[in-house]
Write an enzyme that holds these catalytic residues in place. Sequence first.
Site, PDB file in Angstrom:
ATOM      1  N   SER A 231      26.051  21.326  -3.437  1.00 30.27           N
ATOM      2  CA  SER A 231      27.467  21.164  -3.769  1.00 30.27           C
ATOM      3  C   SER A 231      27.732  20.018  -4.739  1.00 30.27           C
ATOM      4  CB  SER A 231      28.284  20.978  -2.490  1.00 30.27           C
ATOM      5  OG  SER A 231      27.763  19.911  -1.720  1.00 30.27           O
ATOM      6  N   HIS A 290      30.441  15.312  -3.726  1.00 31.20           N
ATOM      7  CA  HIS A 290      31.237  16.226  -4.548  1.00 31.20           C
ATOM      8  C   HIS A 290      31.894  15.486  -5.712  1.00 31.20           C
ATOM      9  CE1 HIS A 290      31.818  19.181  -0.917  1.00 31.20           C
ATOM     10  NE2 HIS A 290      30.554  19.056  -1.303  1.00 31.20           N
TER      11      HIS A 290
END
Length: 312
Positions: A231, A290
Amino acid sequence: MMMMMMTPMTMAVPMARTGTYGGVRGVRASSSSSMVAVLVAPTRKGCERRARVTAVSRRRPGGAVVTAAKKNSGGGDFMPNIDADKLMSKYAGNAAKTALNAADKLARATKPQTYDGVFALLFINFALFVADHWAHLSFVKMLYLNHVHPVWWQFFTSTFCHASWEHLSSNIFFLYIFGKLIEEEEGAFGVWMSYLVTGIGANLASWLVLPKSAGGVLGIGANATVSLGASGAVFGLFAVSVLVKLKFNWKRILEVIILGQFVLERFYSEARMIANVGGVGSTGVNHVAHLAGALVGVLLIAVLNKTLPPMD
């Protein structure tokens, strides 16, 4: 005048009237400046035979004559092997070479895109998931990033590992969509570099910012914090995919707006989660990775734009 090329000879013979010249019968020309090109080749017996007139061309300045030959009356092919680039450069100048180069670029541009880089990344992510969760191969857990005792290669390998099918599914979906956008612009090397640089950057930020222990995660270490998943790299691809499309062209601007509004909303959501719940959410989502991956993606494009020469 006469031009000879290899064994078959191309002769440009000026014609004022119908007649025979050196054993070859000519044809009346339309003007004194025209020339009729005939092809003559020896037979097995060493005698010349007449050939069909195959092309007519006008005299160039300096006495140069260009002919286009086809087949003779006997069915043989007398076309000499001429280098097209040299011929075009000699008689048509740079304009013809420019047109030839443009056609070559168009041919490369219309070549079907295979997305080898993206599919290689998808395959590695899926293969390690199978090895970890279906085949239960213990070595895969050594690829996770252990925050207490990190090994240098874990900053790289952990970007290909996932904790569950849901974790893998969401990441490979966005990797497929946004990775293809980057590969269309930058090729397989570009999407691989973007994935690795942003993924490693996200892991470094996680290791520096997050606590080294958080009650033990996935059974690794007594109280070790462990990071894994694509991610961080995927958020980096979000940023890179928008920035590589940024060109002053109305279609590109529209494309950037469509992609950008989605990406900006995701960035804002991650920043808000960090402010509310800290770097890691209650479900173990690493919001620091992220946001860091996205920022590394922006930094990567900024550095490349400064260091690399602009492309035409």
